[in-house]
Motif scaffolding. Structure first.
Motif, PDB file in Angstrom:
ATOM      1  N   ILE A  58      23.172  39.686 -31.140  1.00 41.61           N
ATOM      2  CA  ILE A  58      21.796  39.686 -30.648  1.00 41.61           C
ATOM      3  C   ILE A  58      21.831  40.109 -29.182  1.00 41.61           C
ATOM      4  O   ILE A  58      22.594  39.540 -28.399  1.00 41.61           O
ATOM      5  CB  ILE A  58      21.160  38.282 -30.771  1.00 41.61           C
ATOM      6  N   GLU A  61      18.899  39.859 -23.891  1.00 46.25           N
ATOM      7  CA  GLU A  61      17.510  39.701 -23.461  1.00 46.25           C
ATOM      8  C   GLU A  61      16.710  38.830 -24.424  1.00 46.25           C
ATOM      9  O   GLU A  61      15.689  38.264 -24.053  1.00 46.25           O
ATOM     10  CB  GLU A  61      16.789  41.052 -23.344  1.00 46.25           C
ATOM     11  N   CYS A  62      17.124  38.757 -25.673  1.00 45.04           N
ATOM     12  CA  CYS A  62      16.370  37.974 -26.656  1.00 45.04           C
ATOM     13  C   CYS A  62      17.263  36.971 -27.383  1.00 45.04           C
ATOM     14  O   CYS A  62      16.951  36.532 -28.478  1.00 45.04           O
ATOM     15  CB  CYS A  62      15.656  38.898 -27.649  1.00 45.04           C
ATOM     16  N   ARG A  63      18.359  36.577 -26.757  1.00 46.07           N
ATOM     17  CA  ARG A  63      19.320  35.673 -27.385  1.00 46.07           C
ATOM     18  C   ARG A  63      18.971  34.200 -27.193  1.00 46.07           C
ATOM     19  O   ARG A  63      19.262  33.375 -28.042  1.00 46.07           O
ATOM     20  CB  ARG A  63      20.707  35.933 -26.812  1.00 46.07           C
ATOM     21  N   SER A  68      15.065  33.543 -30.833  1.00 45.87           N
ATOM     22  CA  SER A  68      16.180  34.355 -31.335  1.00 45.87           C
ATOM     23  C   SER A  68      16.351  34.207 -32.844  1.00 45.87           C
ATOM     24  O   SER A  68      17.056  34.993 -33.466  1.00 45.87           O
ATOM     25  CB  SER A  68      17.479  34.000 -30.618  1.00 45.87           C
ATOM     26  N   ASN A  71      13.716  37.286 -36.400  1.00 43.74           N
ATOM     27  CA  ASN A  71      14.052  38.709 -36.407  1.00 43.74           C
ATOM     28  C   ASN A  71      12.811  39.480 -36.849  1.00 43.74           C
ATOM     29  O   ASN A  71      12.349  39.343 -37.970  1.00 43.74           O
ATOM     30  CB  ASN A  71      15.226  38.952 -37.350  1.00 43.74           C
ATOM     31  N   SER A 102      17.838  45.131 -31.963  1.00 42.30           N
ATOM     32  CA  SER A 102      17.564  45.379 -30.549  1.00 42.30           C
ATOM     33  C   SER A 102      16.584  44.274 -30.157  1.00 42.30           C
ATOM     34  O   SER A 102      16.505  43.258 -30.861  1.00 42.30           O
ATOM     35  CB  SER A 102      17.000  46.785 -30.329  1.00 42.30           C
ATOM     36  N   CYS A 103      15.815  44.420 -29.083  1.00 41.09           N
ATOM     37  CA  CYS A 103      14.859  43.391 -28.683  1.00 41.09           C
ATOM     38  C   CYS A 103      13.452  43.943 -28.619  1.00 41.09           C
ATOM     39  O   CYS A 103      13.239  45.116 -28.316  1.00 41.09           O
ATOM     40  CB  CYS A 103      15.198  42.842 -27.298  1.00 41.09           C
ATOM     41  N   ASN A 106      10.911  38.754 -26.276  1.00 42.83           N
ATOM     42  CA  ASN A 106      11.971  37.738 -26.351  1.00 42.83           C
ATOM     43  C   ASN A 106      12.424  37.467 -27.787  1.00 42.83           C
ATOM     44  O   ASN A 106      13.030  36.439 -28.061  1.00 42.83           O
ATOM     45  CB  ASN A 106      11.506  36.445 -25.674  1.00 42.83           C
ATOM     46  N   ARG A 107      12.130  38.406 -28.696  1.00 43.52           N
ATOM     47  CA  ARG A 107      12.567  38.270 -30.089  1.00 43.52           C
ATOM     48  C   ARG A 107      13.457  39.443 -30.481  1.00 43.52           C
ATOM     49  O   ARG A 107      13.241  40.570 -30.035  1.00 43.52           O
ATOM     50  CB  ARG A 107      11.362  38.256 -31.036  1.00 43.52           C
ATOM     51  N   PRO A 108      14.433  39.190 -31.366  1.00 41.56           N
ATOM     52  CA  PRO A 108      15.223  40.297 -31.909  1.00 41.56           C
ATOM     53  C   PRO A 108      14.350  41.205 -32.773  1.00 41.56           C
ATOM     54  O   PRO A 108      13.476  40.727 -33.495  1.00 41.56           O
ATOM     55  CB  PRO A 108      16.288  39.600 -32.756  1.00 41.56           C
TER      56      PRO A 108
END
Length: 116
Positions: A58, A61-63, A68, A71, A102-103, A106-108
């Protein structure tokens, strides 16, 4: 419905070797535990993986945090609807998937899905 280009794209992309870095395929396939559809008329689907996607896969930036886990797939694009369709098929059939992310905020964001 143009499924063949998506299948060909997945087959071509799978020839790239995965390493422990964001944007690469998850190391092992996992089942989808739930799917949430949310948002306005454009909508998005949130695909939740059993046990989660390993954090090494992940983007940083969004981990962090609860987001997270979610998806994301945008449902207002052909690619997004194709990914959602494959995720729904995998969930219904109880088949595992691999994701590449990717991001988006703040979410994958799911960029690729591989139905095993």
């Amino acid at each position: 419905m143009k499924v063949l280009p998506l299948i060909l794209f997945v087959l071509v992309f799978t020839s790239v070797s995965a390493s422990a870095n964001p944007g690469s395929w998850m190391p092992t396939a996992k089942k989808i535990s739930s799917i949430i559809v949310e948002g306005d008329e454009n909508g998005r689907a949130l695909i939740i993986i059993e046990g989660g996607v390993p954090s090494d896969f992940i983007p940083s930036e969004c981990r962090a945090g609860i987001n997270s886990t979610y998806n994301t797939v945008f449902l207002n694009t052909h690619k997004g609807r194709g990914i959602y369709s494959m995720a729904l098929t995998a969930y219904s059939a109880g088949k595992p998937v691999k994701l590449a992310l990717s991001c988006t905020g703040n979410r994958p964001l799911i960029t690729h899905i591989w139905l095993m």
